[in-house]
Motif scaffolding. Structure first.
Motif, mmCIF file in Angstrom:
data_model
loop_
_atom_site.group_PDB
_atom_site.id
_atom_site.type_symbol
_atom_site.label_atom_id
_atom_site.label_comp_id
_atom_site.label_asym_id
_atom_site.label_seq_id
_atom_site.Cartn_x
_atom_site.Cartn_y
_atom_site.Cartn_z
ATOM 1 N N GLY A 1 -37.156 5.478 94.771
ATOM 2 C CA GLY A 1 -36.372 4.902 93.678
ATOM 3 C C GLY A 1 -37.212 4.451 92.505
ATOM 4 O O GLY A 1 -36.844 3.499 91.802
ATOM 5 N N TRP A 2 -38.332 5.131 92.291
ATOM 6 C CA TRP A 2 -39.266 4.719 91.245
ATOM 7 C C TRP A 2 -39.123 5.540 89.966
ATOM 8 O O TRP A 2 -39.954 5.406 89.077
ATOM 9 N N GLN B 1 -44.356 1.911 87.662
ATOM 10 C CA GLN B 1 -45.120 2.231 88.879
ATOM 11 C C GLN B 1 -44.910 3.670 89.313
ATOM 12 O O GLN B 1 -45.807 4.289 89.891
ATOM 13 N N GLY B 2 -43.740 4.233 89.020
ATOM 14 C CA GLY B 2 -43.513 5.633 89.362
ATOM 15 C C GLY B 2 -44.396 6.578 88.571
ATOM 16 O O GLY B 2 -44.719 7.680 89.028
ATOM 17 N N ILE B 3 -44.790 6.173 87.365
ATOM 18 C CA ILE B 3 -45.689 7.006 86.555
ATOM 19 C C ILE B 3 -47.142 6.700 86.879
ATOM 20 O O ILE B 3 -47.975 7.602 86.974
ATOM 21 N N ILE B 4 -47.469 5.427 87.078
ATOM 22 C CA ILE B 4 -48.868 5.016 87.168
ATOM 23 C C ILE B 4 -49.480 5.342 88.524
ATOM 24 O O ILE B 4 -50.573 5.938 88.590
ATOM 25 N N TRP C 1 -46.218 14.686 84.037
ATOM 26 C CA TRP C 1 -45.698 13.718 85.001
ATOM 27 C C TRP C 1 -44.797 12.657 84.333
ATOM 28 O O TRP C 1 -43.698 12.369 84.845
ATOM 29 N N PRO C 2 -45.186 12.067 83.200
ATOM 30 C CA PRO C 2 -44.241 11.141 82.532
ATOM 31 C C PRO C 2 -42.939 11.829 82.124
ATOM 32 O O PRO C 2 -41.882 11.198 82.139
ATOM 33 N N PHE C 3 -42.996 13.109 81.765
ATOM 34 C CA PHE C 3 -41.779 13.834 81.394
ATOM 35 C C PHE C 3 -40.824 13.956 82.583
ATOM 36 O O PHE C 3 -39.601 13.846 82.440
#
Length: 296
Positions: free
Chosen positions: A154-155, A160-163, A231-233
């Protein structure tokens, strides 16, 4: 007679080699200059085109043949870039993600490189081989598995889901380990005899002697994280966590058509922070990248 013949042939060979070197010197120098000019043009022309296009009016952008200088310079592209999308939100996200990721990677890279170079423990070489193997794996290969894991947690649309999936630091570990190994052993042993523990040895001895390499590692890390796109996309749907490269994508399709003026203006604005960082620290970066090239 045969000895005399060999001497004559040897002398002719020396003369031939000397003539070849005398003729190839200017030729190689000319070829080197040509290669340098071609390289500079390949790098500089796209940057020049981006800057010029950012000041063009929309009809001039699509004019054929292409115009290398705007007939009527305008800043409308910059106005649209700043207000056509939530540019401040994307800039804030880029600063947060780049700052946290760069700091994490630099700290982890220095500590892991220190452990792999100056500490003794079983399996040290095996760990280093694993790090080197990680360098050979493209990030694109791990995208699918990382996406599935982060989505299950669920990130998505979170920092935190990107980093966290990008916090691996194989290149920095490899670079800083080689730098620490180049420090003379006598200095390390002298510091240990003076009672320096691991942290003091790292902070007071190893890092001050590795400053150029550390700066080079830091600049490369900051630039890579600032320009990270894929990845951020995948992790961001909007400006809540999207970075500047993602904002450029939304700007490009904002009206359903491509308006290159604002896109180029936003590209220029996105390049400025890392360009300033590079110009300030580029001397240290070059020293760091060439530190091992002059040691005999």
């Amino acid at each position: 007679m045969s000895t005399m013949t060999r001497r004559i042939r040897s002398r002719r060979s020396e003369v031939h080699n000397a003539e070849a070197m005398s003729h190839s010197g200017p030729a190689l120098k000319t070829f080197g200059y040509l290669a340098m000019i071609v390289t500079v043009l390949i790098v500089a022309v796209p940057l020049f085109w981006i800057v010029v296009t950012s000041f063009k009016e929309r009809p001039d952008i699509f004019t054929q043949p292409a115009q290398w200088w705007p007939r009527h310079a305008t800043t409308d592209g910059y106005h649209n870039a700043l207000f056509g999308i939530p540019f401040g939100d994307y800039l804030r996200n880029s600063l947060i993600i780049t700052g946290i990721l760069s700091t994490t990677k630099i700290i982890l890279g220095v500590i892991s490189a220190y452990a792999l170079s100056l500490l003794r423990f079983p399996g040290r070489n095996l760990v280093f081989i694993v790090v080197i193997a990680a360098l050979m794996v493209p990030n694109q290969i791990t995208v699918i598995s990382n996406y599935a894991l982060v989505s299950q947690l669920g990130w998505r649309n979170t920092y935190q889901g990107i980093i966290i999936p990008l916090a691996g630091v194989a290149f920095g570990t490899f670079l800083m380990r080689n730098q620490f190994l180049s420090i003379p052993t006598e200095i390390i042993e002298a510091a240990r005899l003076d009672g320096a523990g691991p942290l003091k040895l790292l902070w007071r001895v190893a890092l001050p002697m590795s400053w150029p390499t550390l700066v080079a590692f830091s600049i490369i890390t900051v630039v890579n994280e600032w320009n990270e796109y894929l990845w951020p996309f995948l992790m961001s749907d909007d400006s809540r966590t999207g970075t500047l490269p993602i904002g450029l994508t939304f700007l490009q399709t904002n009206d359903g058509i491509t308006n290159w003026g604002p896109v180029m203006a936003a590209t220029v604005l996105a390049m400025l922070p890392v360009l300033v960082v590079f110009l300030v620290l580029q001397r240290h970066m070059i020293k760091g990248l060439t530190a091992g090239a002059v040691k005999g």
